[in-house]
Design a protein around this motif. Structure first.
Motif, PDB file in Angstrom:
ATOM      1  N   ARG A 159      -8.361   9.422  -3.544  1.00  0.00           N
ATOM      2  CA  ARG A 159      -7.585   9.774  -4.729  1.00  0.00           C
ATOM      3  C   ARG A 159      -7.600  11.285  -5.007  1.00  0.00           C
ATOM      4  N   ALA A 160      -8.294  12.046  -4.176  1.00  0.00           N
ATOM      5  CA  ALA A 160      -8.529  13.463  -4.459  1.00  0.00           C
ATOM      6  C   ALA A 160      -7.247  14.294  -4.485  1.00  0.00           C
ATOM      7  N   SER A 161      -6.317  13.988  -3.611  1.00  0.00           N
ATOM      8  CA  SER A 161      -5.077  14.764  -3.617  1.00  0.00           C
ATOM      9  C   SER A 161      -4.131  14.165  -4.648  1.00  0.00           C
ATOM     10  N   ASP A 162      -3.117  14.909  -4.970  1.00  0.00           N
ATOM     11  CA  ASP A 162      -2.128  14.385  -5.914  1.00  0.00           C
ATOM     12  C   ASP A 162      -0.872  13.914  -5.180  1.00  0.00           C
ATOM     13  N   VAL A 163      -1.017  13.597  -3.897  1.00  0.00           N
ATOM     14  CA  VAL A 163       0.122  13.147  -3.112  1.00  0.00           C
ATOM     15  C   VAL A 163       0.606  11.781  -3.600  1.00  0.00           C
ATOM     16  N   LEU A 164      -0.339  10.859  -3.853  1.00  0.00           N
ATOM     17  CA  LEU A 164       0.012   9.547  -4.397  1.00  0.00           C
ATOM     18  C   LEU A 164      -0.436   9.473  -5.848  1.00  0.00           C
ATOM     19  N   ASP A 165       0.431   8.980  -6.707  1.00  0.00           N
ATOM     20  CA  ASP A 165      -0.014   8.765  -8.080  1.00  0.00           C
ATOM     21  C   ASP A 165      -0.888   7.512  -8.124  1.00  0.00           C
ATOM     22  N   ALA A 166      -1.578   7.310  -9.223  1.00  0.00           N
ATOM     23  CA  ALA A 166      -2.533   6.205  -9.345  1.00  0.00           C
ATOM     24  C   ALA A 166      -1.862   4.848  -9.146  1.00  0.00           C
ATOM     25  N   LYS A 167      -0.666   4.679  -9.676  1.00  0.00           N
ATOM     26  CA  LYS A 167       0.028   3.397  -9.557  1.00  0.00           C
ATOM     27  C   LYS A 167       0.354   3.088  -8.098  1.00  0.00           C
ATOM     28  N   THR A 168       0.866   4.060  -7.375  1.00  0.00           N
ATOM     29  CA  THR A 168       1.198   3.854  -5.962  1.00  0.00           C
ATOM     30  C   THR A 168      -0.062   3.549  -5.161  1.00  0.00           C
ATOM     31  N   HIS A 169      -1.122   4.302  -5.442  1.00  0.00           N
ATOM     32  CA  HIS A 169      -2.410   4.073  -4.771  1.00  0.00           C
ATOM     33  C   HIS A 169      -2.863   2.625  -4.977  1.00  0.00           C
ATOM     34  N   GLU A 170      -2.767   2.137  -6.191  1.00  0.00           N
ATOM     35  CA  GLU A 170      -3.225   0.782  -6.492  1.00  0.00           C
ATOM     36  C   GLU A 170      -2.304  -0.279  -5.907  1.00  0.00           C
ATOM     37  N   LEU A 171      -1.013  -0.033  -5.869  1.00  0.00           N
ATOM     38  CA  LEU A 171      -0.095  -0.982  -5.242  1.00  0.00           C
ATOM     39  C   LEU A 171      -0.393  -1.107  -3.748  1.00  0.00           C
ATOM     40  N   ILE A 172      -0.646   0.008  -3.093  1.00  0.00           N
ATOM     41  CA  ILE A 172      -1.024  -0.021  -1.675  1.00  0.00           C
ATOM     42  C   ILE A 172      -2.351  -0.748  -1.514  1.00  0.00           C
ATOM     43  N   SER A 173      -3.313  -0.422  -2.362  1.00  0.00           N
ATOM     44  CA  SER A 173      -4.628  -1.053  -2.288  1.00  0.00           C
ATOM     45  C   SER A 173      -4.533  -2.559  -2.467  1.00  0.00           C
ATOM     46  N   THR A 189       4.256  -2.648 -12.890  1.00  0.00           N
ATOM     47  CA  THR A 189       4.935  -3.808 -13.466  1.00  0.00           C
ATOM     48  C   THR A 189       4.755  -5.009 -12.543  1.00  0.00           C
ATOM     49  N   GLU A 190       5.026  -6.185 -13.074  1.00  0.00           N
ATOM     50  CA  GLU A 190       4.947  -7.388 -12.246  1.00  0.00           C
ATOM     51  C   GLU A 190       5.926  -7.301 -11.077  1.00  0.00           C
ATOM     52  N   ALA A 191       7.100  -6.739 -11.305  1.00  0.00           N
ATOM     53  CA  ALA A 191       8.097  -6.595 -10.239  1.00  0.00           C
ATOM     54  C   ALA A 191       7.584  -5.659  -9.144  1.00  0.00           C
ATOM     55  N   GLU A 192       6.923  -4.572  -9.527  1.00  0.00           N
ATOM     56  CA  GLU A 192       6.375  -3.640  -8.532  1.00  0.00           C
ATOM     57  C   GLU A 192       5.253  -4.298  -7.734  1.00  0.00           C
ATOM     58  N   VAL A 193       4.396  -5.044  -8.418  1.00  0.00           N
ATOM     59  CA  VAL A 193       3.320  -5.753  -7.723  1.00  0.00           C
ATOM     60  C   VAL A 193       3.922  -6.764  -6.749  1.00  0.00           C
ATOM     61  N   ALA A 194       4.915  -7.525  -7.197  1.00  0.00           N
ATOM     62  CA  ALA A 194       5.557  -8.515  -6.331  1.00  0.00           C
ATOM     63  C   ALA A 194       6.194  -7.852  -5.113  1.00  0.00           C
ATOM     64  N   ALA A 195       6.807  -6.685  -5.293  1.00  0.00           N
ATOM     65  CA  ALA A 195       7.416  -5.972  -4.172  1.00  0.00           C
ATOM     66  C   ALA A 195       6.350  -5.513  -3.178  1.00  0.00           C
ATOM     67  N   ALA A 196       5.237  -4.990  -3.687  1.00  0.00           N
ATOM     68  CA  ALA A 196       4.148  -4.559  -2.802  1.00  0.00           C
ATOM     69  C   ALA A 196       3.576  -5.754  -2.044  1.00  0.00           C
ATOM     70  N   LEU A 197       3.416  -6.879  -2.744  1.00  0.00           N
ATOM     71  CA  LEU A 197       2.877  -8.074  -2.095  1.00  0.00           C
ATOM     72  C   LEU A 197       3.855  -8.644  -1.080  1.00  0.00           C
ATOM     73  N   GLY A 198       5.140  -8.529  -1.349  1.00  0.00           N
ATOM     74  CA  GLY A 198       6.142  -8.944  -0.371  1.00  0.00           C
ATOM     75  C   GLY A 198       6.028  -8.140   0.911  1.00  0.00           C
ATOM     76  N   THR A 199       5.767  -6.855   0.762  1.00  0.00           N
ATOM     77  CA  THR A 199       5.570  -6.010   1.931  1.00  0.00           C
ATOM     78  C   THR A 199       4.335  -6.456   2.701  1.00  0.00           C
TER      79      THR A 199
END
Length: 111
Positions: free
Chosen positions: A38-52, A78-88
């Motif tokens: 998380r040290a760089s600011d390349v990914l925001d916290a939400k994106t980091h957590e969706l990938i995780s 959001t639930e839609a973002e989580v569902a999209a990440a899980l679909g991936t």
């Protein structure tokens, strides 16, 4: 279902706390490694957590799912973002099975 995941979170906190007492150097190194992602600011916290969360599904880690689902919610996913990440994650896992099935067939044919 909500209570199940809240209970898992409590259990996770308790068990990892116990491990931290038994092996503080390892626990510290693990947390430092996770913080380094998380040290760089390349990914925001939400994106980091969706990938995780998606990776947690592909590795079948209930503790990781618990921790990162909560962190994703706190990061504003959001639930839609989580569902999209899980679909991936689902499509990738199926893709991995397809690729490894091809390797298994190749091994069978070659041996």
């Amino acid at each position: 279902m909500t209570n199940e995941w809240q209970d898992r979170l409590k259990g996770l906190i308790k068990s990892t706390g116990g491990f931290k007492k038994a092996a503080p150097e390892v626990a510290h190194a693990f947390h430092a490694f996770e913080e380094a992602t998380r040290a760089s600011d390349v990914l925001d916290a939400k994106t980091h957590e969706l990938i995780s969360l998606a990776v947690a599904v592909t590795t079948r880690c209930d503790g990781c799912i618990t921790a990162h689902a909560l962190a994703a919610k706190k990061a504003g996913a959001t639930e839609a973002e989580v569902a999209a990440a899980l679909g991936t994650a689902i499509s990738l896992n199926a893709g991995a099975a397809y690729v490894y099935s091809s390797k298994a067939l190749d091994a069978f044919q070659s041996l």
